[in-house]
Design an enzyme around this catalytic site. Structure first.
Site, PDB file in Angstrom:
ATOM      1  N   HIS A 179      39.736  53.903   5.528  1.00  0.00           N
ATOM      2  CA  HIS A 179      39.613  53.195   6.805  1.00  0.00           C
ATOM      3  C   HIS A 179      40.945  53.311   7.540  1.00  0.00           C
ATOM      4  O   HIS A 179      41.994  53.511   6.912  1.00  0.00           O
ATOM      5  CB  HIS A 179      39.285  51.729   6.566  1.00  0.00           C
ATOM      6  CG  HIS A 179      37.926  51.503   5.998  1.00  0.00           C
ATOM      7  ND1 HIS A 179      37.312  50.284   6.012  1.00  0.00           N
ATOM      8  CD2 HIS A 179      37.046  52.354   5.393  1.00  0.00           C
ATOM      9  CE1 HIS A 179      36.123  50.365   5.442  1.00  0.00           C
ATOM     10  NE2 HIS A 179      35.943  51.624   5.053  1.00  0.00           N
ATOM     11  N   GLU A 206      42.946  51.185   8.822  1.00  0.00           N
ATOM     12  CA  GLU A 206      43.986  50.268   8.357  1.00  0.00           C
ATOM     13  C   GLU A 206      44.562  50.710   7.016  1.00  0.00           C
ATOM     14  O   GLU A 206      45.770  50.617   6.796  1.00  0.00           O
ATOM     15  CB  GLU A 206      43.431  48.836   8.231  1.00  0.00           C
ATOM     16  CG  GLU A 206      42.923  48.254   9.523  1.00  0.00           C
ATOM     17  CD  GLU A 206      41.442  48.519   9.782  1.00  0.00           C
ATOM     18  OE1 GLU A 206      40.852  47.781  10.583  1.00  0.00           O
ATOM     19  OE2 GLU A 206      40.873  49.465   9.179  1.00  0.00           O
ATOM     20  N   CYS A 212      37.785  45.127   7.864  1.00  0.00           N
ATOM     21  CA  CYS A 212      36.771  44.774   6.870  1.00  0.00           C
ATOM     22  C   CYS A 212      37.445  44.002   5.729  1.00  0.00           C
ATOM     23  O   CYS A 212      38.673  43.948   5.640  1.00  0.00           O
ATOM     24  CB  CYS A 212      36.090  46.037   6.344  1.00  0.00           C
ATOM     25  SG  CYS A 212      37.137  47.001   5.217  1.00  0.00           S
ATOM     26  N   CYS A 243      40.129  46.060   3.854  1.00  0.00           N
ATOM     27  CA  CYS A 243      41.369  46.248   4.616  1.00  0.00           C
ATOM     28  C   CYS A 243      42.140  44.932   4.733  1.00  0.00           C
ATOM     29  O   CYS A 243      43.364  44.903   4.620  1.00  0.00           O
ATOM     30  CB  CYS A 243      41.058  46.827   5.990  1.00  0.00           C
ATOM     31  SG  CYS A 243      40.366  48.497   5.908  1.00  0.00           S
TER      32      CYS A 243
END
Length: 168
Positions: free
Chosen positions: A61, A63, A91, A94
């Site tokens: 992801h 992040e 999410c 993260c």
């Protein structure tokens, strides 16, 4: 505000706009619509996008990619004083990674509910994780086993020991 007025609020919005621009460009290139920027003391340490469609790694992801890059840039897994600017609400994975890295401040431009409206995994995962483990779709159970020396004890003891080659 004009660009010469570098207030904290103005800079926060600029970093968020940067994260959104990264997400937009990534979506146009065939990736997922997420971008992240990590800043410490006014210095951008990392700018990244979600790379899961390229790496096939579900943890890539925006992040997470940014955290890895910032950690390498600083030579430390600890990112105290860093701020994350994300195009979408981080999410749970993260969010947890940010906490583990010592990040205490993050901003996001679009909510999980907004993402869900466009067919992205959204707010439902947050609700799932608030339910008792036995009611979640993924079963996670504690099963203690005998396996020799406890790895946590080894780690603790190594933390307390002086570095090799140095006396007490």
């Amino acid at each position: 505000m004009p660009p010469d007025d570098r207030t904290d609020e103005y800079l926060r919005d600029e970093y968020l706009r940067d994260a959104v621009a990264l997400a937009r460009d990534n979506a146009r290139a065939g990736g997922r619509p997420y971008g992240a920027v990590i800043v410490r003391d006014g210095t951008v340490l990392a700018r990244s996008v979600n790379t899961t469609s390229v790496t096939h790694d579900p943890t890539d992801h925006a992040e997470m990619v940014a955290i890895r890059a910032a950690s390498r840039a600083l030579g430390s897994p600890k990112l105290e004083g860093c701020v994350v600017y994300a195009s979408g609400r981080p999410c749970p994975m993260c969010h947890a990674a940010m906490r583990l890295a010592g990040i205490t401040r993050a901003y996001f431009a679009f909510s999980a509910e907004e993402g869900e409206a466009y067919g992205l995994i959204g707010a439902g995962i947050y609700a799932e994780l608030c339910r008792p483990p036995s009611e979640q779709p993924m079963r996670v159970e504690h099963r203690a086993v005998e396996a020799g020396a406890h790895p946590y004890a080894i780690w603790r003891d190594r933390q307390a020991a002086p570095p090799k080659g140095r006396g007490p």
